[in-house]
Motif scaffolding. Structure first.
Motif, PDB file in Angstrom:
ATOM      1  N   ILE A  42    -104.759  -8.553   8.922  1.00  0.00           N
ATOM      2  CA  ILE A  42    -105.224  -9.650   8.069  1.00  0.00           C
ATOM      3  C   ILE A  42    -104.417  -9.699   6.768  1.00  0.00           C
ATOM      4  N   VAL A  92    -108.661 -14.587   8.536  1.00  0.00           N
ATOM      5  CA  VAL A  92    -109.255 -13.774   9.606  1.00  0.00           C
ATOM      6  C   VAL A  92    -109.087 -14.478  10.942  1.00  0.00           C
ATOM      7  N   ARG A  93    -109.366 -15.750  10.926  1.00  0.00           N
ATOM      8  CA  ARG A  93    -109.263 -16.515  12.171  1.00  0.00           C
ATOM      9  C   ARG A  93    -107.808 -16.608  12.641  1.00  0.00           C
ATOM     10  N   LEU A  94    -106.923 -16.793  11.705  1.00  0.00           N
ATOM     11  CA  LEU A  94    -105.508 -16.866  12.051  1.00  0.00           C
ATOM     12  C   LEU A  94    -105.025 -15.518  12.601  1.00  0.00           C
ATOM     13  N   ASP A 128    -108.552 -19.993   7.210  1.00  0.00           N
ATOM     14  CA  ASP A 128    -109.165 -18.676   7.230  1.00  0.00           C
ATOM     15  C   ASP A 128    -108.184 -17.639   7.784  1.00  0.00           C
ATOM     16  N   PRO A 188     -99.658 -21.523   8.294  1.00  0.00           N
ATOM     17  CA  PRO A 188    -100.489 -22.589   7.723  1.00  0.00           C
ATOM     18  C   PRO A 188    -101.684 -22.008   6.973  1.00  0.00           C
ATOM     19  N   ALA A 189    -102.234 -22.820   6.068  1.00  0.00           N
ATOM     20  CA  ALA A 189    -103.421 -22.392   5.330  1.00  0.00           C
ATOM     21  C   ALA A 189    -104.613 -22.324   6.284  1.00  0.00           C
ATOM     22  N   SER A 192    -106.845 -13.393  14.141  1.00  0.00           N
ATOM     23  CA  SER A 192    -107.390 -13.263  15.489  1.00  0.00           C
ATOM     24  C   SER A 192    -106.536 -14.023  16.494  1.00  0.00           C
ATOM     25  N   LEU A 193    -106.042 -15.174  16.080  1.00  0.00           N
ATOM     26  CA  LEU A 193    -105.195 -15.965  16.971  1.00  0.00           C
ATOM     27  C   LEU A 193    -103.911 -15.212  17.306  1.00  0.00           C
ATOM     28  N   GLN A 212    -107.086  -3.861  12.181  1.00  0.00           N
ATOM     29  CA  GLN A 212    -107.353  -5.283  11.982  1.00  0.00           C
ATOM     30  C   GLN A 212    -107.197  -5.675  10.505  1.00  0.00           C
ATOM     31  N   ARG A 256    -103.295 -12.042  17.032  1.00  0.00           N
ATOM     32  CA  ARG A 256    -103.580 -10.832  17.804  1.00  0.00           C
ATOM     33  C   ARG A 256    -103.951 -11.158  19.242  1.00  0.00           C
ATOM     34  N   SER A 257    -104.671 -12.244  19.424  1.00  0.00           N
ATOM     35  CA  SER A 257    -105.063 -12.610  20.782  1.00  0.00           C
ATOM     36  C   SER A 257    -103.844 -12.880  21.640  1.00  0.00           C
ATOM     37  N   VAL A 258    -102.877 -13.577  21.104  1.00  0.00           N
ATOM     38  CA  VAL A 258    -101.713 -13.877  21.933  1.00  0.00           C
ATOM     39  C   VAL A 258    -100.917 -12.614  22.203  1.00  0.00           C
ATOM     40  N   ALA A 267    -109.681   1.097  14.818  1.00  0.00           N
ATOM     41  CA  ALA A 267    -109.544  -0.307  15.189  1.00  0.00           C
ATOM     42  C   ALA A 267    -109.735  -1.219  13.984  1.00  0.00           C
ATOM     43  N   TYR A 275     -96.950  -3.331  18.954  1.00  0.00           N
ATOM     44  CA  TYR A 275     -98.202  -3.377  19.721  1.00  0.00           C
ATOM     45  C   TYR A 275     -97.880  -3.625  21.196  1.00  0.00           C
TER      46      TYR A 275
END
Lengths: 203, 203
Positions: A138, A156-158, A154, A151-152, A160-161, A134, A163-165, A130, A101
DNA sequence: CCTCTCAGGTTGACACTGTCAACCATAGAC
DNA sequence: GTCTATGGTTGACAGTGTCAACCTGAGAGG
């Protein structure tokens, strides 16, 4: 006009190929010169057709740009997916995916910026590609979680983290805003790996 | 043309204010309509001057856009710095700074995209403001490290990591690419706080 | 007090752009 | 063997960035 007869010949030689030619030419202009250099008339010129021929394939300039973005996103998405499949561990696959990426953003910053820009007119191809990307990410995160390397929580949220970085580091690096104070420069890839290390330590 | 006499009067009323007016008007057009809506002629029109008056203050369109970006970056940088000073702990200050960075991106996505876009012609104001902001962030990270709330290691690199996640999440959210698969949506602010939690756990 | 400079403003022109409208040619269905 | 839709063409129009030439009045210097 000598080109006239040529154009007519070309016309029937290539059949539907003109549309792809236009996208190709537009991508080339985008790479060198940015989105401002992509002008419908120049695209037509370089593709060997008249200044209005593009309108037979695209509703307007936005549509052409959307096609360029969709093609590039689909290609890179497929390449990433394929590369990921070759990796053994989920951890390695995650790093590989983010690395590719980032490499994409650094090699073709204008395409990257176009793909992830603001889309007033939304193309179904674009959103589909897109979402597929994603979903793949996931899946990777979930696999890494079961491997105990993330780490355990969600997924999806992980995802996003992570991918954001990757996205942020890639964008900052591509636009030259990352390592402006020369010394402690870290490559985007290193930053992603740093994150993965910290996440593993926190699991 | 009735406006003629008005224009002459205005001319001597306002002295140097025209330049600021132009930047203001350009910022307004940027906010609604994106960078494509910022046209020198329209800027002049809305500022009540002729279509070529902007050239008396800016070398070309890029220079005007650079001035818009520099002003916005300086303002938001100052606001963030001031807000940070009110916070007790380094940890809270870090979260606040990133939160304001994100809020800026979400409230004025076009300005954000302009400021952190690709700058062919580089303005010294812009780079100065950017470096100042990065220096402030590094200071915050160092303070957080001595507080034991962030892991040891190169503070520059750690600052880049934090900034990357804030920038990436903000950019993705501002362009609508973050929570496309509705469910597990996390706000950019939440993602930054997640990162800080993980980093604290890993220290 | 007169003059001169020059920053800031003006109009006019040019090439180029996106887009619309009207017209044209032929491959292929019927 | 005719009809039609597809992909092509030229011509026009308003709007844009930018250049060139001209104007004007506030204020420095004598």
């Amino acid at each position: 006009m000598v080109e006239r007869s040529e154009a007519v010949v070309r016309h029937y030689d290539r059949g539907m190929g003109t549309r792809d030619d236009l996208i190709e030419v537009a991508t080339g202009l985008l790479d060198r010169g940015g989105v401002a250099a992509v002008t419908l008339r120049e695209v037509g010129r370089l593709a060997g057709v008249s200044h209005n021929a593009p309108y037979k394939h695209f509703a307007d300039k936005q549509a052409l740009l959307a096609a360029v973005a969709a093609r590039d996103l689909a290609r890179h998405g497929a390449a990433i997916e394929q590369a990921v499949r070759r990796k053994r561990s989920a951890r390695a696959a995650l790093s590989e995916a983010m690395g590719r990426y980032i490499a994409w953003a650094l090699e073709y910053p204008e395409r990257f910026r176009l793909v992830f820009g603001r889309w007033t007119v939304e193309s179904p191809e674009l959103t589909a590609a897109a979402e597929s990307a994603q979903a793949g990410l996931i899946g990777l995160v979930e696999a890494a979680q079961t491997d105990g390397v993330l780490p355990a929580g969600d997924p999806v949220r992980l995802a996003s983290l992570v991918r954001s970085v990757a996205h942020g580091a890639a964008d900052l690096a591509a636009t030259g805003h990352l390592s402006e104070s020369g010394k402690g420069h870290a490559s985007p890839q290193q930053l992603v790996d740093d994150l993965l290390v910290y996440l593993q330590a926190a699991s």
